[in-house]
Write a protein that holds these residues in place. Structure first.
Motif, PDB file in Angstrom:
ATOM      1  N   TRP A  32      -2.687  13.297   5.562  1.00 43.30           N
ATOM      2  CA  TRP A  32      -2.311  13.038   4.167  1.00 43.30           C
ATOM      3  C   TRP A  32      -3.063  13.936   3.200  1.00 43.30           C
ATOM      4  O   TRP A  32      -2.468  14.442   2.237  1.00 43.30           O
ATOM      5  CB  TRP A  32      -2.544  11.566   3.829  1.00 43.30           C
ATOM      6  CG  TRP A  32      -3.992  11.186   3.677  1.00 43.30           C
ATOM      7  CD1 TRP A  32      -4.888  10.942   4.685  1.00 43.30           C
ATOM      8  CD2 TRP A  32      -4.701  11.023   2.451  1.00 43.30           C
ATOM      9  NE1 TRP A  32      -6.116  10.638   4.167  1.00 43.30           N
ATOM     10  CE2 TRP A  32      -6.027  10.667   2.799  1.00 43.30           C
ATOM     11  CE3 TRP A  32      -4.358  11.130   1.113  1.00 43.30           C
ATOM     12  CZ2 TRP A  32      -7.018  10.429   1.842  1.00 43.30           C
ATOM     13  CZ3 TRP A  32      -5.336  10.882   0.159  1.00 43.30           C
ATOM     14  CH2 TRP A  32      -6.644  10.546   0.521  1.00 43.30           C
ATOM     15  N   HIS A  77      -9.091   4.875   2.038  1.00 42.15           N
ATOM     16  CA  HIS A  77      -8.765   5.766   0.923  1.00 42.15           C
ATOM     17  C   HIS A  77      -7.472   5.378   0.223  1.00 42.15           C
ATOM     18  O   HIS A  77      -7.086   6.013  -0.767  1.00 42.15           O
ATOM     19  CB  HIS A  77      -8.633   7.211   1.427  1.00 42.15           C
ATOM     20  CG  HIS A  77      -9.877   7.757   2.060  1.00 42.15           C
ATOM     21  ND1 HIS A  77     -11.103   7.728   1.437  1.00 42.15           N
ATOM     22  CD2 HIS A  77     -10.075   8.340   3.272  1.00 42.15           C
ATOM     23  CE1 HIS A  77     -12.013   8.281   2.228  1.00 42.15           C
ATOM     24  NE2 HIS A  77     -11.424   8.648   3.343  1.00 42.15           N
ATOM     25  N   ASN A  78      -6.804   4.351   0.729  1.00 39.94           N
ATOM     26  CA  ASN A  78      -5.491   4.002   0.201  1.00 39.94           C
ATOM     27  C   ASN A  78      -5.619   3.210  -1.095  1.00 39.94           C
ATOM     28  O   ASN A  78      -6.702   2.742  -1.464  1.00 39.94           O
ATOM     29  CB  ASN A  78      -4.708   3.183   1.234  1.00 39.94           C
ATOM     30  CG  ASN A  78      -3.217   3.398   1.150  1.00 39.94           C
ATOM     31  OD1 ASN A  78      -2.681   3.687   0.090  1.00 39.94           O
ATOM     32  ND2 ASN A  78      -2.530   3.263   2.276  1.00 39.94           N
ATOM     33  N   ARG A 127       0.849  -1.192   0.000  1.00 40.18           N
ATOM     34  CA  ARG A 127       0.000   0.000   0.000  1.00 40.18           C
ATOM     35  C   ARG A 127       0.877   1.231   0.000  1.00 40.18           C
ATOM     36  O   ARG A 127       2.105   1.126   0.091  1.00 40.18           O
ATOM     37  CB  ARG A 127      -0.963  -0.025   1.189  1.00 40.18           C
ATOM     38  CG  ARG A 127      -0.290  -0.072   2.530  1.00 40.18           C
ATOM     39  CD  ARG A 127      -1.321  -0.248   3.631  1.00 40.18           C
ATOM     40  NE  ARG A 127      -0.909  -1.259   4.589  1.00 40.18           N
ATOM     41  CZ  ARG A 127      -1.706  -1.806   5.482  1.00 40.18           C
ATOM     42  NH1 ARG A 127      -2.954  -1.434   5.563  1.00 40.18           N
ATOM     43  NH2 ARG A 127      -1.256  -2.721   6.307  1.00 40.18           N
ATOM     44  N   LEU A 131      -4.208   7.442  -6.431  1.00 38.19           N
ATOM     45  CA  LEU A 131      -4.433   8.146  -5.167  1.00 38.19           C
ATOM     46  C   LEU A 131      -4.887   9.579  -5.427  1.00 38.19           C
ATOM     47  O   LEU A 131      -5.741  10.102  -4.699  1.00 38.19           O
ATOM     48  CB  LEU A 131      -3.158   8.132  -4.324  1.00 38.19           C
ATOM     49  CG  LEU A 131      -3.281   8.752  -2.928  1.00 38.19           C
ATOM     50  CD1 LEU A 131      -4.192   7.903  -2.045  1.00 38.19           C
ATOM     51  CD2 LEU A 131      -1.903   8.908  -2.280  1.00 38.19           C
ATOM     52  N   ILE A 183      -1.871   6.762   5.184  1.00 38.87           N
ATOM     53  CA  ILE A 183      -3.102   6.986   4.428  1.00 38.87           C
ATOM     54  C   ILE A 183      -4.112   5.956   4.919  1.00 38.87           C
ATOM     55  O   ILE A 183      -3.833   4.754   4.896  1.00 38.87           O
ATOM     56  CB  ILE A 183      -2.869   6.812   2.917  1.00 38.87           C
ATOM     57  CG1 ILE A 183      -1.784   7.770   2.430  1.00 38.87           C
ATOM     58  CG2 ILE A 183      -4.172   7.027   2.140  1.00 38.87           C
ATOM     59  CD1 ILE A 183      -1.285   7.470   1.023  1.00 38.87           C
ATOM     60  N   ASP A 231      -6.756   3.107   5.271  1.00 33.90           N
ATOM     61  CA  ASP A 231      -7.009   2.024   4.322  1.00 33.90           C
ATOM     62  C   ASP A 231      -8.220   2.299   3.441  1.00 33.90           C
ATOM     63  O   ASP A 231      -8.250   1.891   2.274  1.00 33.90           O
ATOM     64  CB  ASP A 231      -7.214   0.704   5.077  1.00 33.90           C
ATOM     65  CG  ASP A 231      -5.908   0.120   5.592  1.00 33.90           C
ATOM     66  OD1 ASP A 231      -4.840   0.644   5.235  1.00 33.90           O
ATOM     67  OD2 ASP A 231      -5.967  -0.863   6.353  1.00 33.90           O
ATOM     68  N   ALA A 258       4.420   1.693   1.426  1.00 34.39           N
ATOM     69  CA  ALA A 258       4.421   1.741   2.887  1.00 34.39           C
ATOM     70  C   ALA A 258       5.422   0.782   3.515  1.00 34.39           C
ATOM     71  O   ALA A 258       5.783   0.954   4.680  1.00 34.39           O
ATOM     72  CB  ALA A 258       3.017   1.448   3.410  1.00 34.39           C
ATOM     73  N   CYS A 302       2.068   5.265   1.206  1.00 39.78           N
ATOM     74  CA  CYS A 302       2.156   6.219   2.307  1.00 39.78           C
ATOM     75  C   CYS A 302       2.786   7.487   1.758  1.00 39.78           C
ATOM     76  O   CYS A 302       3.319   7.500   0.642  1.00 39.78           O
ATOM     77  CB  CYS A 302       2.964   5.665   3.477  1.00 39.78           C
ATOM     78  SG  CYS A 302       4.740   5.488   3.132  1.00 39.78           S
TER      79      CYS A 302
END
Length: 244
Positions: free
Chosen positions: A97, A200-201, A81, A125, A196, A198, A179, A83
Motif C-alpha cells: 500500500w 496504519h489503517n 476500515r 490516511l 492496509i 491495521d 474494505a 483498503c
C-alpha cells in the motif's frame, strides 16, 4: 402507522437493504430509505429535510446534528476500515500500500472530503502515509482526485462499485475506499485489492442520529444481534470490536 424515513450513507446499502427488509417483516413497520454521501445528507437535514433516522459513515455528522438540536440521540453501530484497489499491471503487482501511494506515476482516486466521510478518511490516511514516507501528506493530497461523493461528481451507475468503475474508466490507477467492498472487487480479475495494515489503517465509526421517537425501535434492531448479523455479512465490524 406512518413509514419511517431513513437517510443512510451509500456504503451501507449492502447491509441495510436486507436488514430493513427483515425489520419490515418482524416489526410490521414500513421503512423508506435513501442512500447517498453522508456529508451531503447531513446538510439536507440541517436545511430542514425530514427523516426519522440518519445512518452516517462517521460520528461527526450525527454529533453536529445533536448539538444543533436536530437529533434526539446518537448511537455508534458499526465500524469499517480502508483498503486500496488498483489496476493490475507491472507497476502495481506485488507493491504494498505504501509503495503504491508513493509512486508519482499512479493517479489516486478518492471520494470527496467534506461531502463524503470516505474522502475524509482518505485524507487521514495520507497524513499517516506522509509521515511514514518522510515526505509529509501534501504531495499525496495534491495527486489525489476526488472523483465521487461530491455535489457535482459523476454518479456511479447502478450495480457498480466506485473503485472498479473509476479504475476501469481510466480515471485513476488507485482508489482508496472501504474494505467491506473487497470481496466483490476481488471478483474482477483486472483489479487487485491491497490490504492496509491495521496499525496504519484508518478505522471509521458509523453512527445513527435518531430524529424521532419511532426511530428508536429501528435503532434498537440495528444494534441487536439480528441487525448486527446483516452488518457482519456485508463486511462491517462490530461497533465494540477491538481495533488491532
Amino acid at each position: 402507522m406512518s413509514p419511517l424515513i431513513v437517510l443512510a450513507a451509500g456504503s451501507l446499502r449492502p447491509a441495510l437493504t436486507p436488514l430493513l427488509a427483515r425489520y419490515r417483516t418482524v416489526a410490521g413497520q414500513q421503512v423508506t430509505v435513501e442512500f447517498g454521501p453522508a456529508g451531503l445528507l447531513s446538510r439536507r437535514i440541517e436545511a430542514g429535510e425530514h427523516c426519522d433516522l440518519f445512518a452516517s459513515a462517521n460520528t461527526g455528522h450525527p454529533a453536529r446534528l445533536r448539538e444543533k438540536g436536530l437529533a434526539l440521540e446518537v448511537r455508534p453501530f458499526a465500524r469499517n476500515r480502508l483498503c486500496l484497489t488498483v489496476k493490475r499491471g507491472p507497476r502495481t503487482d506485488g507493491a504494498d500500500w505504501l509503495a503504491l501511494l508513493s509512486d508519482p506515476r499512479l493517479v489516486i482516486g478518492t471520494s470527496t472530503p467534506g461531502c463524503d466521510p470516505s474522502g475524509d478518511y482518505a485524507w487521514q490516511l495520507f497524513d499517516t502515509a506522509g509521515a511514514l514516507l518522510h515526505t509529509g501528506a501534501a504531495p499525496l493530497k495534491q495527486r489525489a482526485r476526488p472523483l465521487v461523493g461530491g455535489a457535482d461528481t459523476a454518479p456511479i451507475p447502478a450495480g457498480e462499485l466506485a473503485a472498479g468503475w473509476i479504475i476501469r474508466r481510466g480515471l485513476a490507477d488507485i482508489f482508496i475506499g472501504y474494505a467491506h467492498y473487497a470481496p466483490r472487487l476481488e471478483q474482477d480479475p483486472t483489479l487487485r485489492v491491497v490490504v492496509i495494515p491495521d496499525c496504519h489503517n484508518v478505522f471509521a465509526t458509523y453512527a445513527l442520529a435518531l430524529r424521532s421517537a419511532p426511530a428508536r425501535a429501528l435503532a434498537d434492531f440495528i444494534l441487536s444481534a439480528p441487525g448486527q448479523f446483516f452488518l457482519r455479512q456485508a463486511g462491517f465490524l462490530s461497533p465494540c470490536a477491538p481495533l488491532s
